[in-house]
Design an enzyme around this catalytic site. Sequence first.
Site, PDB file in Angstrom:
ATOM      1  N   CYS A 110       0.854  -1.185   0.106  1.00  0.00           N
ATOM      2  CA  CYS A 110      -0.080  -0.089  -0.055  1.00  0.00           C
ATOM      3  C   CYS A 110       1.065   1.329  -0.074  1.00  0.00           C
ATOM      4  O   CYS A 110       2.027   1.198   0.541  1.00  0.00           O
ATOM      5  CB  CYS A 110      -0.950   0.174   1.271  1.00  0.00           C
ATOM      6  SG  CYS A 110      -2.068  -1.162   1.399  1.00  0.00           S
TER       7      CYS A 110
ATOM      8  N   GLU B  94       7.755 -14.367 -11.601  1.00  0.00           N
ATOM      9  CA  GLU B  94       6.848 -13.039 -11.218  1.00  0.00           C
ATOM     10  C   GLU B  94       6.338 -12.255 -12.197  1.00  0.00           C
ATOM     11  O   GLU B  94       5.320 -11.337 -12.099  1.00  0.00           O
ATOM     12  CB  GLU B  94       7.732 -12.134 -10.123  1.00  0.00           C
ATOM     13  CG  GLU B  94       9.089 -11.685 -10.491  1.00  0.00           C
ATOM     14  CD  GLU B  94       9.616 -10.733  -9.439  1.00  0.00           C
ATOM     15  OE1 GLU B  94      10.800 -10.576  -9.581  1.00  0.00           O
ATOM     16  OE2 GLU B  94       8.933 -10.223  -8.570  1.00  0.00           O
TER      17      GLU B  94
ATOM     18  N   LYS C 112       5.577  -3.944  -4.370  1.00  0.00           N
ATOM     19  CA  LYS C 112       6.874  -3.896  -4.423  1.00  0.00           C
ATOM     20  C   LYS C 112       7.514  -3.832  -3.128  1.00  0.00           C
ATOM     21  O   LYS C 112       8.609  -4.470  -3.018  1.00  0.00           O
ATOM     22  CB  LYS C 112       7.201  -2.450  -4.847  1.00  0.00           C
ATOM     23  CG  LYS C 112       8.707  -1.868  -4.838  1.00  0.00           C
ATOM     24  CD  LYS C 112       9.410  -2.579  -6.085  1.00  0.00           C
ATOM     25  CE  LYS C 112      10.793  -2.176  -6.138  1.00  0.00           C
ATOM     26  NZ  LYS C 112      11.512  -3.193  -6.931  1.00  0.00           N
TER      27      LYS C 112
ATOM     28  N   LYS D 122      12.674 -14.274 -11.767  1.00  0.00           N
ATOM     29  CA  LYS D 122      12.104 -13.207 -12.635  1.00  0.00           C
ATOM     30  C   LYS D 122      11.055 -13.547 -13.467  1.00  0.00           C
ATOM     31  O   LYS D 122      10.082 -12.813 -13.746  1.00  0.00           O
ATOM     32  CB  LYS D 122      13.311 -12.601 -13.523  1.00  0.00           C
ATOM     33  CG  LYS D 122      14.303 -11.566 -12.795  1.00  0.00           C
ATOM     34  CD  LYS D 122      13.716 -10.141 -12.478  1.00  0.00           C
ATOM     35  CE  LYS D 122      13.190 -10.220 -11.078  1.00  0.00           C
ATOM     36  NZ  LYS D 122      13.859  -9.976  -9.911  1.00  0.00           N
TER      37      LYS D 122
ATOM     38  N   HIS E 207      20.358 -35.392  -8.641  1.00  0.00           N
ATOM     39  CA  HIS E 207      19.564 -35.935  -7.495  1.00  0.00           C
ATOM     40  C   HIS E 207      18.053 -35.809  -7.411  1.00  0.00           C
ATOM     41  O   HIS E 207      17.437 -35.743  -6.439  1.00  0.00           O
ATOM     42  CB  HIS E 207      20.267 -35.160  -6.260  1.00  0.00           C
ATOM     43  CG  HIS E 207      21.844 -35.252  -6.053  1.00  0.00           C
ATOM     44  ND1 HIS E 207      22.355 -36.602  -5.839  1.00  0.00           N
ATOM     45  CD2 HIS E 207      22.611 -34.565  -6.710  1.00  0.00           C
ATOM     46  CE1 HIS E 207      23.590 -36.331  -5.565  1.00  0.00           C
ATOM     47  NE2 HIS E 207      23.805 -35.224  -6.508  1.00  0.00           N
TER      48      HIS E 207
ATOM     49  N   ARG F   9       3.636   0.086  -5.164  1.00  0.00           N
ATOM     50  CA  ARG F   9       3.385  -0.550  -3.673  1.00  0.00           C
ATOM     51  C   ARG F   9       2.224  -1.258  -3.423  1.00  0.00           C
ATOM     52  O   ARG F   9       1.850  -2.080  -2.546  1.00  0.00           O
ATOM     53  CB  ARG F   9       3.331   0.559  -2.766  1.00  0.00           C
ATOM     54  CG  ARG F   9       4.742   1.276  -2.651  1.00  0.00           C
ATOM     55  CD  ARG F   9       4.621   2.388  -1.435  1.00  0.00           C
ATOM     56  NE  ARG F   9       4.523   1.964  -0.477  1.00  0.00           N
ATOM     57  CZ  ARG F   9       5.951   1.703   0.454  1.00  0.00           C
ATOM     58  NH1 ARG F   9       7.009   2.095  -0.079  1.00  0.00           N
ATOM     59  NH2 ARG F   9       5.880   1.325   1.584  1.00  0.00           N
TER      60      ARG F   9
ATOM     61  N   ASN G 209      -1.628   2.186   5.925  1.00  0.00           N
ATOM     62  CA  ASN G 209      -1.019   1.115   5.571  1.00  0.00           C
ATOM     63  C   ASN G 209      -0.393   0.208   6.513  1.00  0.00           C
ATOM     64  O   ASN G 209       0.016   0.828   7.492  1.00  0.00           O
ATOM     65  CB  ASN G 209       0.384   1.758   4.572  1.00  0.00           C
ATOM     66  CG  ASN G 209       1.216   0.693   4.519  1.00  0.00           C
ATOM     67  OD1 ASN G 209       1.153  -0.449   4.216  1.00  0.00           O
ATOM     68  ND2 ASN G 209       2.699   0.936   4.256  1.00  0.00           N
ATOM     69  N   GLY G 210      -0.727  -1.085   6.472  1.00  0.00           N
ATOM     70  CA  GLY G 210      -0.300  -1.979   7.601  1.00  0.00           C
ATOM     71  C   GLY G 210      -1.621  -2.881   8.244  1.00  0.00           C
ATOM     72  O   GLY G 210      -2.325  -3.136   7.063  1.00  0.00           O
TER      73      GLY G 210
ATOM     74  N   TRP H  70      -2.913  -2.826  -1.512  1.00  0.00           N
ATOM     75  CA  TRP H  70      -2.465  -4.022  -1.904  1.00  0.00           C
ATOM     76  C   TRP H  70      -3.514  -4.877  -0.680  1.00  0.00           C
ATOM     77  O   TRP H  70      -3.078  -4.809   0.384  1.00  0.00           O
ATOM     78  CB  TRP H  70      -1.226  -4.305  -1.594  1.00  0.00           C
ATOM     79  CG  TRP H  70      -0.602  -5.795  -1.954  1.00  0.00           C
ATOM     80  CD1 TRP H  70      -0.469  -6.212  -3.319  1.00  0.00           C
ATOM     81  CD2 TRP H  70      -0.549  -6.729  -1.004  1.00  0.00           C
ATOM     82  NE1 TRP H  70      -0.135  -7.637  -3.270  1.00  0.00           N
ATOM     83  CE2 TRP H  70      -0.324  -7.907  -1.841  1.00  0.00           C
ATOM     84  CE3 TRP H  70      -0.720  -6.890   0.511  1.00  0.00           C
ATOM     85  CZ2 TRP H  70       0.105  -9.263  -1.234  1.00  0.00           C
ATOM     86  CZ3 TRP H  70      -0.477  -8.317   0.799  1.00  0.00           C
ATOM     87  CH2 TRP H  70       0.022  -9.308  -0.118  1.00  0.00           C
TER      88      TRP H  70
ATOM     89  N   GLU I  15      17.874 -16.448  -9.397  1.00  0.00           N
ATOM     90  CA  GLU I  15      16.933 -15.176  -9.416  1.00  0.00           C
ATOM     91  C   GLU I  15      16.498 -15.046 -10.867  1.00  0.00           C
ATOM     92  O   GLU I  15      15.338 -14.477 -11.238  1.00  0.00           O
ATOM     93  CB  GLU I  15      18.114 -14.168  -9.469  1.00  0.00           C
ATOM     94  CG  GLU I  15      17.814 -12.714  -9.871  1.00  0.00           C
ATOM     95  CD  GLU I  15      16.672 -11.880  -9.352  1.00  0.00           C
ATOM     96  OE1 GLU I  15      16.225 -12.554  -8.154  1.00  0.00           O
ATOM     97  OE2 GLU I  15      16.319 -10.906  -9.641  1.00  0.00           O
TER      98      GLU I  15
HETATM   99  C1  AGP Z   1      12.025  -9.296  -6.610  1.00  0.00           C
HETATM  100  O1  AGP Z   1      11.945  -9.049  -7.948  1.00  0.00           O
HETATM  101  C2  AGP Z   1      11.008  -8.695  -5.661  1.00  0.00           C
HETATM  102  N1  AGP Z   1      10.584  -7.558  -5.841  1.00  0.00           N
HETATM  103  C3  AGP Z   1      11.231  -9.444  -4.095  1.00  0.00           C
HETATM  104  O2  AGP Z   1      11.840 -10.785  -4.182  1.00  0.00           O
HETATM  105  C4  AGP Z   1      12.153  -8.379  -3.342  1.00  0.00           C
HETATM  106  O3  AGP Z   1      13.320  -8.618  -3.759  1.00  0.00           O
HETATM  107  C5  AGP Z   1      11.799  -8.692  -1.927  1.00  0.00           C
HETATM  108  O4  AGP Z   1      10.538  -8.581  -1.663  1.00  0.00           O
HETATM  109  C6  AGP Z   1      12.584  -7.958  -0.925  1.00  0.00           C
HETATM  110  O5  AGP Z   1      12.256  -6.662  -1.129  1.00  0.00           O
HETATM  111  P1  AGP Z   1      13.383  -5.607  -0.274  1.00  0.00           P
HETATM  112  O6  AGP Z   1      14.749  -5.729  -0.991  1.00  0.00           O
HETATM  113  O7  AGP Z   1      12.676  -4.309  -0.579  1.00  0.00           O
HETATM  114  O8  AGP Z   1      13.500  -5.861   1.022  1.00  0.00           O
END
Ligand code: AGP
Length: 643
Positions: free
Chosen positions: A2, A520, A638, A517, A536, A39, A114-115, A90, A513
């Site tokens: 949010c 997501e 985010k 990517k 394995h 966000r 937010n929270g 969110w 990673e």
């Molecule tokens: C990755 O593309 C994501 N946005 C997510 O995994 C992110 O790296 C993770 O939520 C950690 O966020 P931060 O670096 O703001 O703590």
Amino acid sequence: MCGIVGHVGPLNSINPAGAPGSGRSLEVLLDGLSRLEYRGYDSAGIALVRPDDGERLTVVKAAGKLDNLRAALDEAGPAPATAGIGHTRWATHGGPTTENAHPHRAGTLAVVHNGIIENFRALRAEVEEAGRTLLSATDTEVVAHLLDLDFSARLAAGEAGTVGPDAAAALLVESMRAVTDRLEGTFALLAVTELAPGAIIAARRSSPLVIGLGEGENFLGSDVAAFVAFTTHAAEVDDDQVLLLTADAVTVWDAAGNVVTPNTWEVSWDASAAVKGGYETFMDKEIHDQPTAVADTLLGRVNDRGELVLDEMRIDPAVLRSIDKIIVVACGTAAYAGHVAKYAIEHWCRIPVEIELAHEFRYRDPIVSEKTLTVAISQSGETMDTIHAVRHAREQGSRALAIVNTYGSTIAREADAVLYTHAGPEVAVASTKAFISQITACYLLGLYLAQLRGNKWPDEVADYLENLGKMPAKIERLLAEQEDMVRELGEQLADQTSFLFLGRHVGYPVALEGALKLKEVAYVHAEGFAAGELKHGPIALVEEGLPVFVIVPTPRRPVLHDKVISNIQEVRARGARTIVIAEEGDEAVTPFADTVIRIPAAPTLMWPLLTVVPLQIFAAALAKARGLDVDQPRNLAKSVTVE
Ligand code: AGP
């Protein structure tokens, strides 16, 4: 998760000749929300207040992305306002509907939040017992009614009809204190009331909130992006503080009710850093920002004597010399950056490094002592799991070092020291430049510790730094030479339903990673594996035509290189389509690769700064070919500010 934004301008201003900042709350809120939309984008809304006799409090909200709110505003056509609050959501409590969108209204006031309020069920029952009808399933609406109940009681205790705007604002400050004292959980709360049209009342506990200090107007935001187009002068808000913002004053009270002076700073990001700058998406732009992000993170780290200096390192060198273990706490992409750091720091400093997903850390009774250095890696500095991990580590006596991109964020403020990455604002939900700058900062940390503890000679540290200094140009060249080919590959493979990513050594976290990517942004099944693990179990997944990315180490490290070549042959023999990321001139890969992506040579430990780039480009291209919004993937936000 949010995003919240607030603006208050001068009261005398609702006329064309008004003072600067006047009547423009709507403009400020929409600009802020567009910058905070990363966000959360399930719904958005705003509340505007104005001092005249017409409609003094207007709330407009809409499910879905910000454009839906803009359309609703076009229809509603609200009048210019002196103050306003906005929210991009969110969803946590209640689905992503217009009813559940913020702001929530109760009586004369409106609230954004937010929270998560953990005791909201009991509070909801209380509010309903008091005769209030709730229109949404959210915890926030409960808070709005609690505030209004308390505020109304305080107003009634005064002489009816005589409470002016200043007194009303003061009473709402008291209500905010009284109500937030009863809340369990996390919150950044902003409230406006039509009885005080020149004021915003706010409070914070464990959810991000910063103040923007303007000329004759003031701002609030979940982060500085909310107001950076209007002011770069920012101030911190600590936990359990309550705030009153008017056009020309910001008053902050601490938990004990004392007025305190917040720390202020100049935001070094300018508003243009958070726009697409001609690219189709923020993700594209941020992939291209990477050479600069690495260069900026390295900037100013070497003194006249050629030594590595980390000015922000406020931990006593004697303590750093005595540490016998490093634990990296982080989530998602940031945790993979930590995984790369493990290889570098253990090799350079001979200190054991553990990687711990922040959300697992404090629940497994980790072994932490005064001799442990906890390194928290976070782009936002607001990831709730990582905040809790830092707190837990510090409670056990560990020093905490934060590697953070966002100045003034909670993790940066709570850690004993901060090493800032200078990636600039990262807007796309999928982390790209933050990852690369986090790895760069980890290298700096490793080399600094090696220098301090005498594990490396000064000339060795200088050599590594020189090599690091060459990385931005290499990333630049890689982008120039390989981007088109990798994009085409992404488009060609847009119909595939599954991918594997394999790597060894530092290639392993890059494989993880690469898979993340793709998951997501393209919603495709993808798995990253350590190449040696394949036999394995995972090799059973390989079937005719399955695309398998393999990150091949340099042939200058034959022990690693030759083993990965064998792994490529193993999957190819079973029908896989192999996409090989290999160093320029490494011809040993050619017979076993359906596609080769060529990478400039670099020291093995620095290889992730290059090898991850094609994987980012590939994920973005494939997602776009599927018609997806790469900047705002479904179900994600985010900054994960809830546990
Ligand atoms: C990755 O593309 C994501 N946005 C997510 O995994 C992110 O790296 C993770 O939520 C950690 O966020 P931060 O670096 O703001 O703590």
